[in-house]
Design an enzyme around this catalytic site. Structure first.
Site, PDB file in Angstrom:
ATOM      1  N   LYS A 134       0.843  -1.194   0.000  1.00  0.00           N
ATOM      2  CA  LYS A 134       0.000   0.000   0.000  1.00  0.00           C
ATOM      3  C   LYS A 134       0.878   1.243   0.000  1.00  0.00           C
ATOM      4  O   LYS A 134       1.663   1.468   0.915  1.00  0.00           O
ATOM      5  CB  LYS A 134      -0.912   0.003   1.223  1.00  0.00           C
ATOM      6  CG  LYS A 134      -1.888  -1.168   1.260  1.00  0.00           C
ATOM      7  CD  LYS A 134      -2.763  -1.128   2.508  1.00  0.00           C
ATOM      8  CE  LYS A 134      -3.753  -2.294   2.518  1.00  0.00           C
ATOM      9  NZ  LYS A 134      -4.619  -2.281   3.728  1.00  0.00           N
TER      10      LYS A 134
ATOM     11  N   ARG B 182      17.250  -2.407  -8.693  1.00  0.00           N
ATOM     12  CA  ARG B 182      15.912  -2.349  -9.289  1.00  0.00           C
ATOM     13  C   ARG B 182      16.002  -2.512 -10.810  1.00  0.00           C
ATOM     14  O   ARG B 182      15.126  -3.116 -11.434  1.00  0.00           O
ATOM     15  CB  ARG B 182      15.245  -1.024  -8.924  1.00  0.00           C
ATOM     16  CG  ARG B 182      13.737  -0.975  -9.191  1.00  0.00           C
ATOM     17  CD  ARG B 182      13.136   0.217  -8.475  1.00  0.00           C
ATOM     18  NE  ARG B 182      11.689   0.230  -8.566  1.00  0.00           N
ATOM     19  CZ  ARG B 182      10.986   1.136  -9.239  1.00  0.00           C
ATOM     20  NH1 ARG B 182      11.610   2.103  -9.892  1.00  0.00           N
ATOM     21  NH2 ARG B 182       9.665   1.091  -9.257  1.00  0.00           N
TER      22      ARG B 182
ATOM     23  N   TYR C 245      14.621   0.598 -21.952  1.00  0.00           N
ATOM     24  CA  TYR C 245      14.932  -0.831 -21.847  1.00  0.00           C
ATOM     25  C   TYR C 245      14.286  -1.646 -22.971  1.00  0.00           C
ATOM     26  O   TYR C 245      14.658  -2.798 -23.196  1.00  0.00           O
ATOM     27  CB  TYR C 245      14.465  -1.378 -20.501  1.00  0.00           C
ATOM     28  CG  TYR C 245      15.098  -0.701 -19.322  1.00  0.00           C
ATOM     29  CD1 TYR C 245      16.423  -0.955 -18.976  1.00  0.00           C
ATOM     30  CD2 TYR C 245      14.388   0.219 -18.547  1.00  0.00           C
ATOM     31  CE1 TYR C 245      17.020  -0.321 -17.895  1.00  0.00           C
ATOM     32  CE2 TYR C 245      14.968   0.852 -17.459  1.00  0.00           C
ATOM     33  CZ  TYR C 245      16.284   0.578 -17.140  1.00  0.00           C
ATOM     34  OH  TYR C 245      16.866   1.206 -16.069  1.00  0.00           O
TER      35      TYR C 245
END
Length: 248
Positions: free
Chosen positions: A149, A213, A245
């Site tokens: 959340k 990441r 990417y």
């Protein structure tokens, strides 16, 4: 090209110490460049000195540029080449990030907090703030799911089997957050320090949360995820930041 080092040094009014410094820098330069000068070789040299101190890098650039100009003046070079600080930037922009071998991230370590932080980024593509916000109540290890959340909304992410033991170990005694002290989440600096310590311990010093990441992004793309699917997984408002990417 090495044979021109001594004539070049002799053409300049240098002290003995300066001569030694010039000679040392130029021998290194010629060893890397070889006999033929081109932009690719100069970029290679530029990158080879990128991690030196600012003063050392400036000295080497200045010495190399003076030598290149000398070679042009005596007509050894048909074109005038010059090294600049922007050359490394140009090269890194063109380089494609590569997938690294992450097996070592899962091996036993005394730095268990930093390890779990890195695994949550590698496995789920979370940001450090998202890792810090993981609540115990939103982790369902039986069904292997994390309900995340954030201000951007709610995401339900699957947990891989390999990640479960690491989570079980850290859940013991936790009240509210996965990373906490008596119900209070740790600071941003705490996460930074523990991640830095862990990646350094396994030989990946300099590997940041952002780069970890990026590893998740590369692996998901390789697995066949579309840019839209990956954008949803990461909770992005737009897939625009992922376009680089997916360029062929």
């Amino acid at each position: 090209m090495k044979s021109y080092i001594e004539p070049f040094i002799a053409s300049k009014a240098l002290s003995q110490n300066s001569q030694k410094a010039y000679r040392y820098d130029l021998q290194q330069f010629c060893q890397l460049i070889g006999e033929r000068v081109n932009q690719d070789k100069l970029l290679l040299y530029q990158n080879s000195i990128a991690n030196l101190s600012l003063s050392a890098k400036k000295r080497k650039l200045s010495t190399a540029n003076q030598f290149l100009y000398y070679l042009y003046q005596i007509k050894y070079l048909n074109s005038y080449f010059r090294l600049t600080d922007t050359m490394k930037v140009m090269r890194t922009e063109k380089q494609q990030a590569a997938i690294i071998n992450t097996d070592i991230f899962y091996q036993k370590t005394p730095f268990v907090w930093g390890q779990l932080i890195s695994l949550l980024i590698l496995e789920l593509g979370l940001t450090p703030s998202e890792v810090a916000g993981i609540e115990v109540a939103n982790l369902d290890l039986n069904f292997q799911m994390l309900t995340l959340k954030t201000k951007k909304g709610v995401r339900v992410l699957p947990l891989s089997q390999i990640l479960i033991p690491f989570l079980e170990q850290q859940l013991v005694g936790k009240e509210v957050y996965l990373f906490e002290h008596r119900g209070i989440p740790f600071s941003r600096q705490w996460f930074f320090n523990h991640l830095k310590t862990f990646v350094r311990s396994i030989g990946y010093e300099g590997l940041t949360a952002q780069k970890l990441r990026e590893q998740f992004i590369l692996k998901e793309k390789l697995a066949g995820k579309s840019i839209i699917e990956l954008s949803d997984i990461l909770g992005l408002k737009s897939p625009m930041t992922l376009e680089k990417y997916y360029k062929s």
